[in-house]
Design a protein around this motif. Structure first.
Motif, PDB file in Angstrom:
ATOM      1  N   LEU A   1     -43.240 -11.169  -2.275  1.00 35.65           N
ATOM      2  CA  LEU A   1     -44.335 -11.913  -2.888  1.00 35.65           C
ATOM      3  C   LEU A   1     -44.237 -13.399  -2.543  1.00 35.65           C
ATOM      4  CD1 LEU A   1     -46.719 -12.002  -5.019  1.00 35.65           C
ATOM      5  CD2 LEU A   1     -44.956 -12.615  -6.656  1.00 35.65           C
ATOM      6  N   LEU A   2     -43.003 -13.917  -2.595  1.00 38.92           N
ATOM      7  CA  LEU A   2     -42.798 -15.340  -2.296  1.00 38.92           C
ATOM      8  C   LEU A   2     -43.144 -15.651  -0.843  1.00 38.92           C
ATOM      9  CD1 LEU A   2     -39.479 -15.700  -4.254  1.00 38.92           C
ATOM     10  CD2 LEU A   2     -41.562 -16.959  -4.759  1.00 38.92           C
ATOM     11  N   VAL A   3     -42.769 -14.732   0.050  1.00 30.40           N
ATOM     12  CA  VAL A   3     -43.055 -14.946   1.473  1.00 30.40           C
ATOM     13  C   VAL A   3     -44.562 -14.901   1.717  1.00 30.40           C
ATOM     14  CG1 VAL A   3     -42.751 -13.996   3.791  1.00 30.40           C
ATOM     15  CG2 VAL A   3     -40.790 -14.176   2.260  1.00 30.40           C
ATOM     16  N   GLN A   4     -45.251 -13.971   1.046  1.00 33.86           N
ATOM     17  CA  GLN A   4     -46.724 -13.922   1.167  1.00 33.86           C
ATOM     18  C   GLN A   4     -47.338 -15.233   0.667  1.00 33.86           C
ATOM     19  OE1 GLN A   4     -48.091 -10.509  -1.020  1.00 33.86           O
ATOM     20  NE2 GLN A   4     -47.206  -9.075   0.435  1.00 33.86           N
TER      21      GLN A   4
ATOM     22  N   ALA B   1     -36.050 -19.351   3.378  1.00 32.54           N
ATOM     23  CA  ALA B   1     -35.461 -20.053   2.222  1.00 32.54           C
ATOM     24  C   ALA B   1     -35.454 -19.145   0.992  1.00 32.54           C
ATOM     25  CB  ALA B   1     -36.269 -21.310   1.933  1.00 32.54           C
ATOM     26  N   TYR B   2     -36.429 -18.230   0.913  1.00 37.13           N
ATOM     27  CA  TYR B   2     -36.538 -17.392  -0.292  1.00 37.13           C
ATOM     28  C   TYR B   2     -35.534 -16.241  -0.279  1.00 37.13           C
ATOM     29  CZ  TYR B   2     -40.380 -20.465  -0.434  1.00 37.13           C
ATOM     30  OH  TYR B   2     -41.100 -21.621  -0.412  1.00 37.13           O
ATOM     31  N   ASP B   3     -35.031 -15.911   0.917  1.00 36.47           N
ATOM     32  CA  ASP B   3     -33.964 -14.906   1.001  1.00 36.47           C
ATOM     33  C   ASP B   3     -32.691 -15.440   0.353  1.00 36.47           C
ATOM     34  OD1 ASP B   3     -35.360 -12.916   2.270  1.00 36.47           O
ATOM     35  OD2 ASP B   3     -34.976 -13.720   4.267  1.00 36.47           O
TER      36      ASP B   3
ATOM     37  N   SER C   1     -41.492 -24.643  -7.957  1.00 37.15           N
ATOM     38  CA  SER C   1     -41.008 -24.399  -9.321  1.00 37.15           C
ATOM     39  C   SER C   1     -40.106 -23.164  -9.351  1.00 37.15           C
ATOM     40  CB  SER C   1     -42.169 -24.242 -10.301  1.00 37.15           C
ATOM     41  OG  SER C   1     -42.980 -23.155  -9.944  1.00 37.15           O
ATOM     42  N   TYR C   2     -40.358 -22.216  -8.442  1.00 40.38           N
ATOM     43  CA  TYR C   2     -39.453 -21.057  -8.367  1.00 40.38           C
ATOM     44  C   TYR C   2     -38.071 -21.515  -7.899  1.00 40.38           C
ATOM     45  CZ  TYR C   2     -37.155 -16.875  -6.650  1.00 40.38           C
ATOM     46  OH  TYR C   2     -36.222 -15.896  -6.410  1.00 40.38           O
TER      47      TYR C   2
END
Lengths: 319, 160
Positions: free
Chosen positions: A79-82, A42-44, A116-117
């Motif tokens: 960072l988001l994936v971590q 999802a963050y990609d 929130s991101y």
């Protein structure tokens, strides 16, 4: 009774740890499922959005402040994936009740950071706010006292000097507030929903056309044939709009008259299932937190003590 | 975990502060929702404290149904090129909310438009972007087809 006494009686009267643990398991279980469903991918897709869409919301800025100061930097995908994996791991620990409060604190903060991101790109939705708030409450509450790894480890540690108590009879004055907090927050959400309708539209909101419009809008967007069918029945929709207003405006009564839950909860469940089937708007978080109104301990006791009539066995079985 | 029992007074104070802060903030949205709406700051600003204003706007017979907006770009030669929402690389909700902001004249949405066209239509020389309504109208018997017309035009800044 003075205000302090009333406050203490409302929030800190004896409650069952079992009820609290059930709410923990249901809430954390659902949120873990939501995270797994979204996946780290999802963050990609968020990373590919234009930078001009990115306007970090205040809570994201607060969480990032210790690391980047007042800069409006966009956290990178790695960072988001971590963060996603740490959050998920904490969620599973919280679900199992291992280092429950610490796990839930990490889980709550991780979820708030990730959500929130994703809400910093000028798009947000209403269902998950209660989950974030409730996770914070659960992280503060003794919700791992039973049905948890912590309770098993603790029992082993105090094998020699502890006393035994029935799981369903284990109570404490700190077991009530988190459940009541979720109940109150829920009532405020419904009040906010009805207040918004009055503020934005007044009683004109319940003119029948309003919900017809949304049935067509979402029915077309998400190809809901039930929504499109419902949009053709003006009078039915008109009546259901009044039911919605009455439900949302009076739901808070459940706090003061708990017996009303046996009316409001089934109606609310039908209401949210109906919304999902017609408008394809999922509110699983709202439905799961109806669990906070169920007296689980009393229900389990009732079922475990229930006696049933069995047919008389004419000849005893021989094994 | 049993630290709660040892420090019960402090614990109760912490819980009281937490409960009052969160419930107070959420309750204040009931009082200030009007103000928040008027200032156009409704939304995600105070998330997870929200005004629950979903589906709050009254609709009427004859309203054009905003399923989503349809976009067209006009090139410097006058050619009209349809811009399907899928071609802009936005998810459904990002598209809907960005295009809604665009129609309301939001300057940030115009910047985003330039970025999107630069990234996804680099070979076109668009001078204007047109926004058309979705061709559905509300009646008491449901939706009926209607004409899709241009409801908003915006000049496209040079983006090459």
């Amino acid at each position: 009774m003075n205000i302090v006494g009333g406050w203490r009686k409302f929030w800190f009267s004896d409650g069952s740890y079992f009820d609290l643990a059930i709410v923990r398991i249901m809430a954390v279980g659902l949120q873990c499922y939501v995270l797994l469903l979204a996946g780290p991918g999802a963050y990609d897709s968020l990373a590919s959005l234009p930078s001009s869409l990115y306007h970090p919301i205040p809570i994201l800025r607060v969480l990032m402040f210790p690391f980047v100061g007042a800069d409006i930097v966009r956290p990178d995908t790695a960072l988001l994936v971590q963060c996603y994996w740490i959050t998920l791991l904490a969620g599973f620990a919280g679900l199992a009740g291992f280092a429950t409060n610490l796990s839930l604190l990490v889980f709550a903060v991780g979820n708030i950071f990730l959500q929130s991101y994703s809400y910093s790109f000028q798009d947000y939705h209403h269902p998950d706010a209660i989950m974030m708030v409730a996770l914070c409450a659960l992280a503060l509450a003794p919700c791992g006292r039973v049905l948890s790894m912590d309770s098993i480890l603790n029992a082993q540690r105090h094998r020699a000097n502890g006393v035994t108590v029935s799981l369903l009879d284990y109570k404490g004055s700190d077991a009530t507030w988190a459940i009541k907090f979720i109940q109150c927050f829920f009532s405020l959400m419904y009040l906010s929903a009805v207040a918004s309708k009055f503020i934005v539209s007044g009683l004109d909101w319940a003119n029948g056309y309003t919900l017809q419009y949304y049935y067509v809008q979402d029915g077309t967007r998400w190809e809901s044939s039930l929504g499109l069918w419902a949009s053709q029945h003006h009078f039915l929709v008109f009546l259901s709009q009044w039911v919605v207003l009455l439900f949302q405006a009076t739901y808070f009564l459940i706090i003061f008259f708990p017996k009303l839950r046996w009316f409001y909860l089934p109606v609310g469940l039908c209401f949210h299932i109906g919304i999902y089937l017609t408008l394809r708007a999922p509110f699983p978080e709202w439905m799961i937190f109806y669990a906070a109104y169920i007296p689980w301990t009393a229900a389990f006791k009732l079922f475990s003590n229930m006696r049933i009539k069995v047919p008389t066995i004419s000849s005893p079985r021989v094994s | 975990m049993y630290i709660f029992s040892k420090y019960s007074k402090i614990y109760r104070v912490v819980v009281t502060v937490f409960v009052l802060t969160i419930l107070g903030a959420q309750a204040s949205t009931l009082i200030f929702a009007q103000l928040i709406n008027q200032q156009g700051t409704t939304g995600v600003r105070f998330w997870p404290i929200l005004v629950y204003d979903m589906y709050a706007k009254a609709r009427h017979e004859g309203d054009i149904i905003d399923v989503n907006f349809l976009l067209e770009g006009v090139t410097d030669t006058g050619r009209v090129v349809p811009i399907p929402k899928e071609s802009l690389g936005l998810g459904f909700w990002h598209y809907v909310k960005w295009s809604r902001n665009l129609v309301s004249g939001n300057e940030k949405a115009i910047v985003t438009m330039t970025e999107l066209l630069r990234d996804h239509y680099p070979e076109h020389h668009f001078v204007e972007l047109r926004v058309k309504n979705y061709p559905l109208k509300l009646t008491s018997k449901g939706a009926v087809p209607t004409e899709s017309v241009v409801i908003y035009k915006v000049a496209v800044p040079e983006y090459k």
